[in-house]
Design a protein around this motif. Structure first.
Motif, PDB file in Angstrom:
ATOM      1  N   UNK A  36      15.511  19.136  -2.554  1.00 50.04           N
ATOM      2  CA  UNK A  36      14.172  18.720  -1.416  1.00 50.04           C
ATOM      3  C   UNK A  36      14.189  20.663  -0.759  1.00 50.04           C
ATOM      4  N   UNK A  37      15.567  20.790  -0.268  1.00 45.30           N
ATOM      5  CA  UNK A  37      14.788  21.775   0.695  1.00 45.30           C
ATOM      6  C   UNK A  37      14.343  23.147  -0.134  1.00 45.30           C
ATOM      7  N   UNK A  41       8.299  17.944   4.615  1.00 44.69           N
ATOM      8  CA  UNK A  41       7.801  18.847   3.665  1.00 44.69           C
ATOM      9  C   UNK A  41       7.510  20.100   4.503  1.00 44.69           C
ATOM     10  N   UNK A  42       6.496  18.822   5.622  1.00 42.57           N
ATOM     11  CA  UNK A  42       5.407  20.175   6.594  1.00 42.57           C
ATOM     12  C   UNK A  42       6.309  20.980   7.549  1.00 42.57           C
ATOM     13  N   UNK A  43       7.627  20.661   7.969  1.00 49.25           N
ATOM     14  CA  UNK A  43       8.377  21.734   9.154  1.00 49.25           C
ATOM     15  C   UNK A  43       9.448  22.111   7.842  1.00 49.25           C
ATOM     16  N   UNK A  44      10.150  21.901   6.998  1.00 53.43           N
ATOM     17  CA  UNK A  44      10.545  22.665   5.627  1.00 53.43           C
ATOM     18  C   UNK A  44       9.635  23.785   5.655  1.00 53.43           C
ATOM     19  N   UNK A  90       0.498  -1.184  -0.276  1.00 58.16           N
ATOM     20  CA  UNK A  90       0.425  -0.332   0.061  1.00 58.16           C
ATOM     21  C   UNK A  90       1.036   0.929   0.280  1.00 58.16           C
ATOM     22  N   UNK A  91       2.124   1.031  -0.381  1.00 59.61           N
ATOM     23  CA  UNK A  91       3.371   1.808  -0.878  1.00 59.61           C
ATOM     24  C   UNK A  91       2.729   3.614  -1.106  1.00 59.61           C
ATOM     25  N   UNK A  92       1.559   3.408  -2.158  1.00 56.85           N
ATOM     26  CA  UNK A  92       1.907   4.754  -3.284  1.00 56.85           C
ATOM     27  C   UNK A  92       0.451   5.803  -2.091  1.00 56.85           C
ATOM     28  N   UNK A  93      -0.204   4.760  -1.142  1.00 55.62           N
ATOM     29  CA  UNK A  93      -0.978   5.369  -0.502  1.00 55.62           C
ATOM     30  C   UNK A  93      -0.799   5.678   0.872  1.00 55.62           C
ATOM     31  N   UNK A  94       0.220   4.902   1.227  1.00 54.21           N
ATOM     32  CA  UNK A  94       0.155   4.607   2.877  1.00 54.21           C
ATOM     33  C   UNK A  94       1.766   6.169   2.998  1.00 54.21           C
ATOM     34  N   UNK A  95       2.091   6.419   2.529  1.00 52.06           N
ATOM     35  CA  UNK A  95       3.577   6.633   2.171  1.00 52.06           C
ATOM     36  C   UNK A  95       3.889   7.743   2.697  1.00 52.06           C
ATOM     37  N   UNK A  96       2.353   8.777   2.890  1.00 46.99           N
ATOM     38  CA  UNK A  96       2.235  10.183   2.905  1.00 46.99           C
ATOM     39  C   UNK A  96       1.819   9.891   4.879  1.00 46.99           C
ATOM     40  N   UNK A 120       1.866  24.935   3.485  1.00 48.30           N
ATOM     41  CA  UNK A 120       1.319  24.452   3.409  1.00 48.30           C
ATOM     42  C   UNK A 120       0.862  24.095   5.169  1.00 48.30           C
ATOM     43  N   UNK A 121      -0.336  24.290   5.401  1.00 47.03           N
ATOM     44  CA  UNK A 121      -1.483  24.331   6.151  1.00 47.03           C
ATOM     45  C   UNK A 121      -1.336  23.666   7.103  1.00 47.03           C
TER      46      UNK A 121
END
Length: 487
Positions: free
Chosen positions: A385-386, A349-352, A225-231, A403-404
């Protein structure tokens, strides 16, 4: 190198700490000559020394490699100092006439290796390098004009079109043990932190055996389920392979083969294997960009972003590092990083985004913090990525994608499981309010044992105000062709 030549070959390990699927080792073994394996710790001559968390991983990985070589009768020689000086010392001590290595493609390491090769070759020592780290060597995937790709999707298509996994190899069954060679004791290198030992919560099993176990576990489990669960940071949905790949304990082709074999056998859907493959290719894309654009870690890929006026906010930066921003998903991620040496990819990504766009703090400061605290810190990946989050990179996310942290938490950690693990002071806050505790009624906070400003911080900034400030800062530099949400 002739078939009659039986002088030893120096096998110079770097970020290829494995025996299987190791091109330089395979070439050395095929020669039939004695192999002298060596690892040289050359921190003093590195443009960017290895970060503290990565040194922890390196310590364990070298111990594992040394053990694996010893099991086959050999000995890993450890030296510390200038790489060329130590190689020359080994050449003199062993009579070796050949040095083999798997290349490093980061610009400074690439140039250093070339200088060493030219210097040794001038003294009749053969030097050969191989690609043991990437799916494709930088320069082998180019656009129609022969230049490097700057957009990911066409790069991915081009790499897939030429991708051909090499055959699997296991490395030599036996090594000839070098005699009368000095080797440092790895304990003397002090790679493991002490006084205090801040690594007690670090996760992962460094080394080739650990990488093989991790890949097998992923291919038979989370890959389904990688495509769905990776996030989803509240689930075990990622591969956890990045530190193994960074130190070359496993090759990207091994991962490629494993996930596609699982799909071919009907154990997972093809789409899941393809999604993991695209992540491997993104890793290559970052490495190729860094190789061709060596200023990527220091300057904006899109030069107009270097005109950005960043804020000096020491208190805000320190609160971000400590996981005390008042935004639970951000704080959970930063605490996970400090405790374990890793952070979930979505949360990265969120913390960056929070550091760059909510606090308007230079992305380079965040990248440097990740470099020191991630066990999988990789210069190409970190820089790319940064800059992607900042909007200043190649094929980057638009700057106005801010990102909120509340809605990101609600979407990807809907029950607050991840937040409650890493911010346990919020453990009794209902899921409805766990990503925005300041919005909870007073009685809800009281019953949960939370006092804002005491047991858990108030938000450093208001999201709407921070978003407006970030968009205003962007409009001040107004990149050409950039669309804005309110234009």
């Amino acid at each position: 190198m002739t078939t009659q030549d039986q002088s030893p070959i120096i096998l110079w390990f770097r970020q290829d700490l494995r025996l299987a699927d190791n091109p330089a080792l395979n070439h050395a073994h095929a020669s039939g000559r004695p192999i002298v394996p060596v690892y040289i710790l050359d921190q003093g001559h590195a443009v960017r020394p290895i970060g503290g968390a990565s040194l922890w991983w390196l310590d364990k990985s070298l111990r594992a490699l040394s053990g694996a070589i010893a099991e086959r009768g050999g000995r890993l020689i450890l030296r510390r100092g200038d790489s060329e000086a130590e190689l020359r010392r080994l050449i003199e001590e062993t009579g070796a006439t050949c040095v083999l290595m798997n290349r490093l493609f980061e610009p400074d390491a690439w140039a250093r290796d070339a200088d060493i090769a030219h210097s040794l070759q001038a003294d009749d020592v053969e030097v050969k390098g191989f690609n043991g780290a990437l799916l494709a060597r930088p320069g082998s995937v180019v656009n129609g004009t022969g230049g490097p790709y700057k957009v990911f999707t066409p790069f991915m298509k081009a790499l897939r079109a030429q991708a051909e996994p090499p055959p699997h190899t296991t490395g030599p069954r036996t090594f000839e043990k070098p005699s009368n060679l000095d080797s440092d004791a790895i304990d003397d290198w002090g790679l493991h932190p002490t006084k205090p030992d801040w690594s007690k919560g670090f996760l992962g099993e460094p080394g080739e055996a650990g990488a093989t176990v991790a890949l097998g576990r992923f291919a038979s489990g989370a890959l389904k389920s990688y495509a769905m669960d990776r996030d989803r940071p509240d689930r075990e949905g990622t591969s956890r392979l990045s530190p193994h790949l960074h130190y070359g304990e496993i090759s990207p082709w091994q991962v490629w083969r494993a996930v596609h074999d699982a799909a071919s056998a009907g154990k997972v859907q093809a789409a899941q294997a393809e999604k993991l493959t695209s992540e491997l290719i993104w890793r290559d894309f970052s490495a190729h960009l860094l190789h061709h654009f060596p200023t990527l870690p220091d300057t904006a890929f899109r030069p107009e972003y270097d005109a950005m006026e960043w804020r000096t906010d020491r208190a805000g930066f320190n609160a971000w590092k400590k996981g005390q921003t008042g935004y639970p998903i951000v704080d959970a991620g930063m605490r996970e990083l400090w405790t374990t040496g890793i952070m979930h990819n979505r949360v990265r990504m969120i913390v960056a985004s929070f550091l760059i766009k909510h606090l308007l703090i230079d992305w380079r400061k965040g990248e440097a913090w990740f470099w020191d605290t991630l066990v999988d810190a990789d210069l190409g990946q970190n820089s790319q990525n940064w800059q992607w989050v900042a909007g200043s990179g190649a094929d980057a996310s638009p700057w106005f994608r801010i990102f909120n942290p509340v809605t990101q938490g609600e979407k990807f950690d809907p029950d607050g499981k991840y937040v409650k693990r890493w911010a346990p002071e919020l453990a009794n806050v209902p899921a409805k309010f766990v990503h925005a505790p300041w919005a909870a009624p007073a009685e809800v906070l009281r019953d949960a044992g939370v006092t804002l400003g005491k047991t858990y911080p108030r938000p450093l900034v208001d999201h709407a105000e921070a978003r407006a400030r970030a968009l205003a800062a962007l409009k001040a530099i107004k990149p050409s062709g950039e669309a804005f949400p309110d234009d």
